[in-house]
Design a protein around this motif. Sequence first.
Motif, PDB file in Angstrom:
ATOM      1  N   GLY A   1      10.174 -43.902   9.834  1.00  0.00           N
ATOM      2  CA  GLY A   1      10.400 -42.474   9.715  1.00  0.00           C
ATOM      3  C   GLY A   1      10.551 -42.058   8.269  1.00  0.00           C
ATOM      4  O   GLY A   1      10.642 -42.881   7.364  1.00  0.00           O
ATOM      5  N   GLY A   2      10.571 -40.748   8.060  1.00  0.00           N
ATOM      6  CA  GLY A   2      10.714 -40.224   6.717  1.00  0.00           C
ATOM      7  C   GLY A   2      10.382 -38.759   6.656  1.00  0.00           C
ATOM      8  O   GLY A   2      10.284 -38.078   7.683  1.00  0.00           O
ATOM      9  N   LEU A   3      10.213 -38.271   5.444  1.00  0.00           N
ATOM     10  CA  LEU A   3       9.893 -36.873   5.183  1.00  0.00           C
ATOM     11  C   LEU A   3       8.438 -36.764   4.754  1.00  0.00           C
ATOM     12  O   LEU A   3       8.015 -37.427   3.799  1.00  0.00           O
ATOM     13  CB  LEU A   3      10.809 -36.320   4.095  1.00  0.00           C
ATOM     14  CG  LEU A   3      10.513 -34.909   3.586  1.00  0.00           C
ATOM     15  CD1 LEU A   3      10.686 -33.892   4.705  1.00  0.00           C
ATOM     16  CD2 LEU A   3      11.407 -34.583   2.401  1.00  0.00           C
TER      17      LEU A   3
ATOM     18  N   THR B   1       9.401 -32.539  14.060  1.00  0.00           N
ATOM     19  CA  THR B   1      10.649 -32.997  13.467  1.00  0.00           C
ATOM     20  C   THR B   1      11.660 -33.350  14.554  1.00  0.00           C
ATOM     21  O   THR B   1      11.973 -32.529  15.421  1.00  0.00           O
ATOM     22  CB  THR B   1      11.229 -31.925  12.542  1.00  0.00           C
ATOM     23  OG1 THR B   1      10.334 -31.703  11.446  1.00  0.00           O
ATOM     24  CG2 THR B   1      12.583 -32.348  11.999  1.00  0.00           C
ATOM     25  N   ALA B   2      12.166 -34.578  14.509  1.00  0.00           N
ATOM     26  CA  ALA B   2      13.097 -35.062  15.522  1.00  0.00           C
ATOM     27  C   ALA B   2      13.508 -36.480  15.168  1.00  0.00           C
ATOM     28  O   ALA B   2      12.944 -37.104  14.265  1.00  0.00           O
ATOM     29  CB  ALA B   2      12.449 -35.044  16.908  1.00  0.00           C
ATOM     30  N   VAL B   3      14.497 -36.972  15.894  1.00  0.00           N
ATOM     31  CA  VAL B   3      14.800 -38.392  15.870  1.00  0.00           C
ATOM     32  C   VAL B   3      13.958 -39.052  16.949  1.00  0.00           C
ATOM     33  O   VAL B   3      13.960 -38.612  18.098  1.00  0.00           O
ATOM     34  CB  VAL B   3      16.292 -38.675  16.109  1.00  0.00           C
ATOM     35  CG1 VAL B   3      16.555 -40.173  16.153  1.00  0.00           C
ATOM     36  CG2 VAL B   3      17.133 -38.018  15.027  1.00  0.00           C
TER      37      VAL B   3
ATOM     38  N   THR C   1      14.858 -43.321  14.552  1.00  0.00           N
ATOM     39  CA  THR C   1      14.433 -43.119  13.180  1.00  0.00           C
ATOM     40  C   THR C   1      14.067 -41.645  13.002  1.00  0.00           C
ATOM     41  O   THR C   1      13.413 -41.046  13.853  1.00  0.00           O
ATOM     42  CB  THR C   1      13.252 -44.043  12.815  1.00  0.00           C
ATOM     43  OG1 THR C   1      12.924 -43.896  11.430  1.00  0.00           O
ATOM     44  CG2 THR C   1      12.014 -43.750  13.659  1.00  0.00           C
ATOM     45  N   GLN C   2      14.519 -41.057  11.904  1.00  0.00           N
ATOM     46  CA  GLN C   2      14.344 -39.630  11.666  1.00  0.00           C
ATOM     47  C   GLN C   2      12.960 -39.338  11.109  1.00  0.00           C
ATOM     48  O   GLN C   2      12.516 -39.970  10.144  1.00  0.00           O
ATOM     49  CB  GLN C   2      15.405 -39.113  10.687  1.00  0.00           C
ATOM     50  CG  GLN C   2      15.240 -37.646  10.297  1.00  0.00           C
ATOM     51  CD  GLN C   2      15.574 -36.705  11.425  1.00  0.00           C
ATOM     52  OE1 GLN C   2      16.621 -36.852  12.075  1.00  0.00           O
ATOM     53  NE2 GLN C   2      14.698 -35.733  11.676  1.00  0.00           N
ATOM     54  N   VAL C   3      12.290 -38.369  11.716  1.00  0.00           N
ATOM     55  CA  VAL C   3      11.028 -37.849  11.218  1.00  0.00           C
ATOM     56  C   VAL C   3      11.223 -36.381  10.880  1.00  0.00           C
ATOM     57  O   VAL C   3      11.631 -35.599  11.733  1.00  0.00           O
ATOM     58  CB  VAL C   3       9.890 -38.010  12.245  1.00  0.00           C
ATOM     59  CG1 VAL C   3       8.634 -37.278  11.788  1.00  0.00           C
ATOM     60  CG2 VAL C   3       9.600 -39.479  12.483  1.00  0.00           C
TER      61      VAL C   3
END
Length: 121
Positions: free
Chosen positions: A9-11, A90-92, A115-117
């Motif tokens: 995950g990431g930005l 956008t979500a976990v 994992t955060q997206v």
Amino acid sequence: QVQLVESGGGLVQAGGSLRLSCAGSGSIFRINPMGWYRQAPGNKRELVAAFTGGGNEAYADSVKGRFALSRDNNKNTVYLQMNSLKPEDTAVYYCVLALGSTLQGDEHDYWGQGTQVTVSS
């Protein structure tokens, strides 16, 4: 003991891509149905994609044509390739393994930590 560890995950900016990984341990990892759920703040948990058994795959309508599952059995790893990402993605994201013969999306399944997206406009 079954363990699931998500990563990747990431930005990213809208239109970009990410590949999520789920590394699993346990004898049922290659046997039972498994997939990916996601949950954004204020939203209900949503099934994104899953291996449903018999070599079949299922995808949420919102991600069809953009997301794709794959696996590397030699590495006990499942992947979720995410292309053309949108802010609403956008979500976990959680890797989930069925305890029984079907995914239920609740405490009956094994869950990773997530994992955060985050997709920016």
